[in-house]
Design an enzyme around this catalytic site. Structure first.
Site, mmCIF file in Angstrom:
data_model
loop_
_atom_site.group_PDB
_atom_site.id
_atom_site.type_symbol
_atom_site.label_atom_id
_atom_site.label_comp_id
_atom_site.label_asym_id
_atom_site.label_seq_id
_atom_site.Cartn_x
_atom_site.Cartn_y
_atom_site.Cartn_z
ATOM 1 N N CYS A 2 1.001 -1.226 -0.068
ATOM 2 C CA CYS A 2 -0.454 0.046 -0.361
ATOM 3 C C CYS A 2 0.459 1.458 -0.214
ATOM 4 O O CYS A 2 2.281 1.459 0.744
ATOM 5 C CB CYS A 2 -1.136 0.085 1.251
ATOM 6 S SG CYS A 2 -1.918 -1.635 1.888
ATOM 7 N N ARG A 27 5.549 -0.083 -5.806
ATOM 8 C CA ARG A 27 5.495 -0.822 -4.788
ATOM 9 C C ARG A 27 4.630 -2.141 -4.444
ATOM 10 O O ARG A 27 4.392 -2.653 -4.396
ATOM 11 C CB ARG A 27 4.914 0.250 -4.017
ATOM 12 C CG ARG A 27 6.213 1.857 -3.254
ATOM 13 C CD ARG A 27 5.288 2.383 -2.210
ATOM 14 N NE ARG A 27 4.862 1.684 -1.030
ATOM 15 C CZ ARG A 27 5.666 1.930 0.340
ATOM 16 N NH1 ARG A 27 6.492 2.531 -0.386
ATOM 17 N NH2 ARG A 27 5.112 1.480 1.312
ATOM 18 N N TRP A 75 -2.455 -2.544 -1.908
ATOM 19 C CA TRP A 75 -2.005 -3.768 -1.866
ATOM 20 C C TRP A 75 -2.786 -4.877 -1.029
ATOM 21 O O TRP A 75 -3.008 -4.537 -0.121
ATOM 22 C CB TRP A 75 -0.446 -4.401 -1.982
ATOM 23 C CG TRP A 75 -0.022 -5.469 -2.348
ATOM 24 C CD1 TRP A 75 0.158 -5.485 -3.181
ATOM 25 C CD2 TRP A 75 -0.120 -6.686 -1.354
ATOM 26 N NE1 TRP A 75 0.976 -6.449 -3.417
ATOM 27 C CE2 TRP A 75 0.864 -7.624 -2.119
ATOM 28 C CE3 TRP A 75 -0.288 -7.142 -0.230
ATOM 29 C CZ2 TRP A 75 1.116 -9.024 -1.892
ATOM 30 C CZ3 TRP A 75 0.727 -8.191 0.569
ATOM 31 C CH2 TRP A 75 1.039 -9.062 -0.545
ATOM 32 N N ASN A 100 -1.639 1.892 5.836
ATOM 33 C CA ASN A 100 -1.058 1.066 5.150
ATOM 34 C C ASN A 100 -0.665 0.147 6.231
ATOM 35 O O ASN A 100 -0.152 0.486 6.920
ATOM 36 C CB ASN A 100 0.535 1.773 4.717
ATOM 37 C CG ASN A 100 1.756 0.825 3.879
ATOM 38 O OD1 ASN A 100 1.106 -0.527 4.379
ATOM 39 N ND2 ASN A 100 2.663 0.724 3.795
ATOM 40 N N GLY A 101 -0.336 -1.201 5.985
ATOM 41 C CA GLY A 101 -0.203 -1.783 7.697
ATOM 42 C C GLY A 101 -1.167 -3.332 7.559
ATOM 43 O O GLY A 101 -1.792 -2.921 6.925
ATOM 44 N N GLU A 483 18.812 -17.574 -7.243
ATOM 45 C CA GLU A 483 18.172 -16.454 -7.767
ATOM 46 C C GLU A 483 17.563 -15.549 -8.908
ATOM 47 O O GLU A 483 16.754 -15.578 -8.582
ATOM 48 C CB GLU A 483 19.118 -15.156 -6.996
ATOM 49 C CG GLU A 483 19.301 -13.441 -7.707
ATOM 50 C CD GLU A 483 18.268 -13.067 -7.168
ATOM 51 O OE1 GLU A 483 17.355 -13.335 -6.105
ATOM 52 O OE2 GLU A 483 17.924 -12.165 -7.260
ATOM 53 N N LYS A 487 14.178 -14.653 -9.599
ATOM 54 C CA LYS A 487 13.618 -13.998 -10.976
ATOM 55 C C LYS A 487 12.548 -14.315 -11.900
ATOM 56 O O LYS A 487 11.811 -13.581 -12.240
ATOM 57 C CB LYS A 487 14.566 -13.396 -11.616
ATOM 58 C CG LYS A 487 16.008 -12.631 -10.826
ATOM 59 C CD LYS A 487 15.624 -11.253 -11.178
ATOM 60 C CE LYS A 487 15.081 -11.183 -9.320
ATOM 61 N NZ LYS A 487 15.532 -11.077 -8.273
ATOM 62 N N GLU A 490 8.954 -14.583 -10.647
ATOM 63 C CA GLU A 490 8.553 -13.669 -10.086
ATOM 64 C C GLU A 490 8.255 -13.089 -11.205
ATOM 65 O O GLU A 490 7.130 -12.733 -11.139
ATOM 66 C CB GLU A 490 9.054 -12.787 -9.421
ATOM 67 C CG GLU A 490 10.448 -11.909 -9.939
ATOM 68 C CD GLU A 490 11.138 -11.146 -8.386
ATOM 69 O OE1 GLU A 490 11.962 -10.833 -8.239
ATOM 70 O OE2 GLU A 490 9.606 -10.859 -7.438
ATOM 71 N N HIS A 506 18.159 -37.273 -5.509
ATOM 72 C CA HIS A 506 17.950 -37.312 -4.760
ATOM 73 C C HIS A 506 16.184 -36.981 -4.666
ATOM 74 O O HIS A 506 15.530 -37.227 -3.842
ATOM 75 C CB HIS A 506 18.721 -36.408 -3.232
ATOM 76 C CG HIS A 506 19.921 -37.746 -3.119
ATOM 77 N ND1 HIS A 506 20.197 -38.538 -2.530
ATOM 78 C CD2 HIS A 506 21.074 -36.794 -2.648
ATOM 79 C CE1 HIS A 506 21.875 -38.935 -2.258
ATOM 80 N NE2 HIS A 506 21.861 -37.806 -3.074
ATOM 81 N N LYS A 605 6.818 -3.869 -4.306
ATOM 82 C CA LYS A 605 8.317 -3.696 -3.852
ATOM 83 C C LYS A 605 8.919 -3.668 -2.271
ATOM 84 O O LYS A 605 9.975 -4.194 -2.586
ATOM 85 C CB LYS A 605 8.610 -2.505 -4.735
ATOM 86 C CG LYS A 605 10.027 -2.021 -4.744
ATOM 87 C CD LYS A 605 10.682 -2.892 -5.769
ATOM 88 C CE LYS A 605 11.705 -2.602 -5.817
ATOM 89 N NZ LYS A 605 13.376 -3.464 -6.854
HETATM 90 O O1 M6R Z 1 13.266 -4.376 0.537
HETATM 91 P P1 M6R Z 1 13.676 -5.989 0.617
HETATM 92 O O2 M6R Z 1 15.469 -6.024 -0.073
HETATM 93 O O3 M6R Z 1 14.207 -6.606 1.748
HETATM 94 O O4 M6R Z 1 12.876 -7.000 -0.237
HETATM 95 C C1 M6R Z 1 13.018 -8.428 0.162
HETATM 96 C C2 M6R Z 1 11.880 -9.196 -0.990
HETATM 97 O O5 M6R Z 1 10.858 -8.692 -0.533
HETATM 98 C C3 M6R Z 1 12.292 -9.092 -2.328
HETATM 99 O O6 M6R Z 1 13.656 -9.285 -2.129
HETATM 100 C C4 M6R Z 1 12.064 -9.557 -3.435
HETATM 101 O O7 M6R Z 1 12.176 -11.116 -3.621
HETATM 102 C C5 M6R Z 1 11.739 -9.502 -4.832
HETATM 103 N N1 M6R Z 1 11.116 -8.879 -5.128
HETATM 104 C C6 M6R Z 1 12.980 -10.660 -5.704
HETATM 105 O O8 M6R Z 1 13.394 -9.795 -7.192
#
Ligand code: M6R
Length: 610
Positions: A2, A27, A75, A100-101, A483, A487, A490, A506, A605
């Site tokens: 949010c 965000r 959100w 927000n929260g 990683e 990527k 997501e 395994h 974000k």
């Molecule tokens: O702002 P942060 O680095 O704490 O965020 C952590 C994760 O939410 C963030 O890295 C998320 O996994 C990314 N969208 C991955 O690309």
């Protein structure tokens, strides 16, 4: 997650609110709305289930005019993403509120309020707050007092913006656990979830602290702390430009951010090394004496930042010979752990606002660690204000939800940390100078890797119609594979998993067939021969292999094996470099699939709720 914007000004605030929401889009959100008090003291509201552009269109058709207003991108957490659940929420045409929260005791408050005759129009946890403010206003005409009364009833996290039609030039803001910043204008004030939202109207910001409540009128700002005492909070001047969120000709922010990595890494190294040595003071004034005492390191982070921590653990144990444990922050914060004497706690976060990472740091501060360090890309974030030591990655704002340049610059910061600790554990001056040289060569090497973009775009075509993909790595390249998988999933919505290559037989080998692309990172290190055997296992089952390999590793493209050869690089730097092609692969697959790359579905974000 949010986003909040609010304003009290002489001018019509709607354009400021709408532009602010636009700038908070990164965000992540699913609905949006704004409420403005017009010159007849009436609350007007527009909400949409969808994007800020749709809100703008609706606003264009029937503009809201007035000098006091609040706006929000939602959100969804409690209740579906629909119009009724969109903020601002209004009670009896009197009070409007954005939040927000998460209000954890919303069910209990809702039951009580229904019994008192309040009608609910949404499924949100937020709506109880607006009713509570209205109810408090029945005993006091003062919005500030009503907010004080309300927040005493709340459990959970909140950033709030509240307006009331009886006091048309007043906005009350409150913060507990969710970020909120005040923008200081000339004869006008603003609030927002972060500074980006307000850069077109001011460069001067006050960062509220947990428990703060701000009483804001056009020409006066009074901040109260959690004990309701008036407090002074300093004004910071942001160096960011309003056009920082420009795509600079790139099709997506993510692509711009991938391509800005040489510069982001170079910026993150400025002043951090001197004459072949790491400048420990860049972590904080007391860093040097703390690093001397470090006997162990505990890292907590989420998502991509967690992967950076996993790579750093390999470096710490190999280079600094210091034991290191890496934890997912949302797990760490709820488990009992044993702390070895002289352990440094390191939290890593791009945004510095990730609720779980912040909570882990807060817990660590109470748990007897030697000290706490935040590695973060946002100065003045909650995390950097909480930690004793801070290392700022100077990656510049990252807008795409998928973290790219934040990750590689976190790794640079972590490598500097490892060397700074290793110096007190037997690392020689020559070895340190050699590591510094390797770090300084990174921007050029990343640039070389970016030149593979066309090859990777071609490779991406093979993935676009697949539903699953496997990523393999060994040692410090397992987190690189993790990683790469994160990527891909997501932004392209292809299910991708990473495995330690040795684990293949395994279990996951059962999944391998010609419909399951297998990506492997194969630097030329002591594990290469082992990895090659694992890859044979894949090939033998008809799996199609995509290898990112060192030129010297003697693996060639053949039927079913596509090899992209990378220049030889020191094994410690390689995790940073091998990440680049994986970022490009995910990006181009998502482009082919026509996905919403910068704002992938369901993701935010800045994850400010747990
Ligand atoms: O702002 P942060 O680095 O704490 O965020 C952590 C994760 O939410 C963030 O890295 C998320 O996994 C990314 N969208 C991955 O690309």
């Amino acid at each position: 997650m949010c986003g909040i914007v609010g304003a009290v000004a002489q001018r019509d605030v709607s354009p400021v609110l709408l532009e602010g929401l636009k700038r908070l889009e990164y965000r992540g959100y699913d609905s949006a709305g704004l409420a403005v008090l017009n010159h007849d003291k009436q609350l007007q509201r527009i909400r949409v289930q969808g994007k800020v552009n749709e809100l703008k269109q609706e606003h264009q058709a029937s503009p809201l005019k007035g000098g006091t207003g609040i706006a929000h991108t939602r959100w969804a957490t409690h209740g579906k993403p629909n119009l009724n659940n969109a903020h601002p929420h209004i009670c009896r045409d009197t009070v409007a509120l954005v939040h927000n929260g998460i209000i954890e005791n919303h069910e209990q408050l809702r039951t009580e309020q229904i019994a008192s005759g309040f009608e609910f129009t949404s499924e949100t946890d937020t709506e109880v707050v607006v009713h509570a403010v209205y109810e408090a206003l029945q005993s006091t005409p003062d919005l500030l007092q009503a907010v004080f009364t309300t927040i005493k009833q709340l459990k959970g996290a909140y950033a709030l913006g509240v307006i009331n039609n009886a006091e048309p030039d007043r906005l009350i803001a409150a913060r507990e656990g969710s970020p909120l910043v005040i923008g200081v204008g000339i004869g006008e004030y603003f609030i927002a979830s972060d500074v980006f939202a307000l850069l077109p109207v001011t460069q001067r910001f006050i960062f509220l602290e947990d428990g703060d409540v701000a009483d804001i009128t056009r020409d006066k700002l009074t901040i109260y702390d959690s004990n309701q005492n008036i407090v002074e909070r300093s004004i910071s001047v942001s160096e960011l430009n309003a056009d920082v969120a420009d795509k600079a000709g790139y099709r997506h922010y993510m692509l711009k951010e991938i391509f800005s990595q040489p510069n982001a890494i170079a910026e993150s190294l400025v002043n951090r090394t001197n004459d072949g040595q790491v400048v420990s003071n860049e972590f904080g004034q007391d860093a040097e004496s703390i690093f001397q005492q470090v006997k162990a390191v505990k890292i907590a982070a989420c998502g991509t930042s967690y992967h950076a921590g996993l790579i750093a653990a390999h470096w710490l144990e190999e280079i600094a010979q210091v034991p290191c444990q890496v934890e997912i922050a949302s797990e760490y914060r709820y488990r009992k752990s044993v702390i070895v004497d002289n352990t440094l706690f390191v939290s890593i976060s791009q945004s510095g606002e990730t609720a779980d990472t912040l909570a882990a740091l807060q817990l660590a501060k109470k748990s007897g660690f030697l000290s706490t360090l935040a590695i973060c890309n946002v100065a003045e974030s909650s995390l950097t204000r909480e930690a004793e030591l801070v290392f700022l990655t100077h990656a510049g704002p990252e807008i795409g939800v998928a973290s790219t340049k934040a990750f590689t610059t976190q790794l640079v910061g972590l490598f500097l940390l490892v060397v700074a600790i290793a110096k007190h554990n037997g690392l020689s001056n020559e070895e340190e100078a050699s590591f510094v040289k390797q770090l300084e060569s990174l921007p050029g090497r990343v640039n070389q890797l970016l030149q593979f973009k066309d090859d990777i775009e071609t490779m991406a075509k093979d993935f676009a119609d697949k539903h699953h993909a496997l990523f393999l790595g060994r040692g410090s390249f397992l987190p690189v594979a993790m990683e790469g998988a994160l990527k891909l999933k997501e932004i392209s919505y292809i299910h991708a998993e990473a495995y330690a290559a040795g684990e293949l037989k395994h279990g996951p080998l059962a999944l391998v067939d010609d419909d399951m692309p297998v990506v492997a990172v194969a630097p030329n290190n002591h594990l290469l021969e082992k990895l090659k055997s694992n890859l044979q296992e894949v090939q033998a089952r008809g799996g199609k292999l995509y290898l990112f390999a060192d030129k010297a590793s003697e693996v060639e493209s053949t039927e079913g094996v596509y090899v992209l050869k990378i220049n030889a690089v020191c094994d410690f730097m390689a995790p940073i470099l091998y990440t680049i092609p994986l970022q490009l692969l995910a990006y181009y697959v998502a482009v082919i699939k026509g996905a919403d790359i910068d704002q992938p579905r369901n993701l935010a974000k800045s994850v400010t709720v747990e």
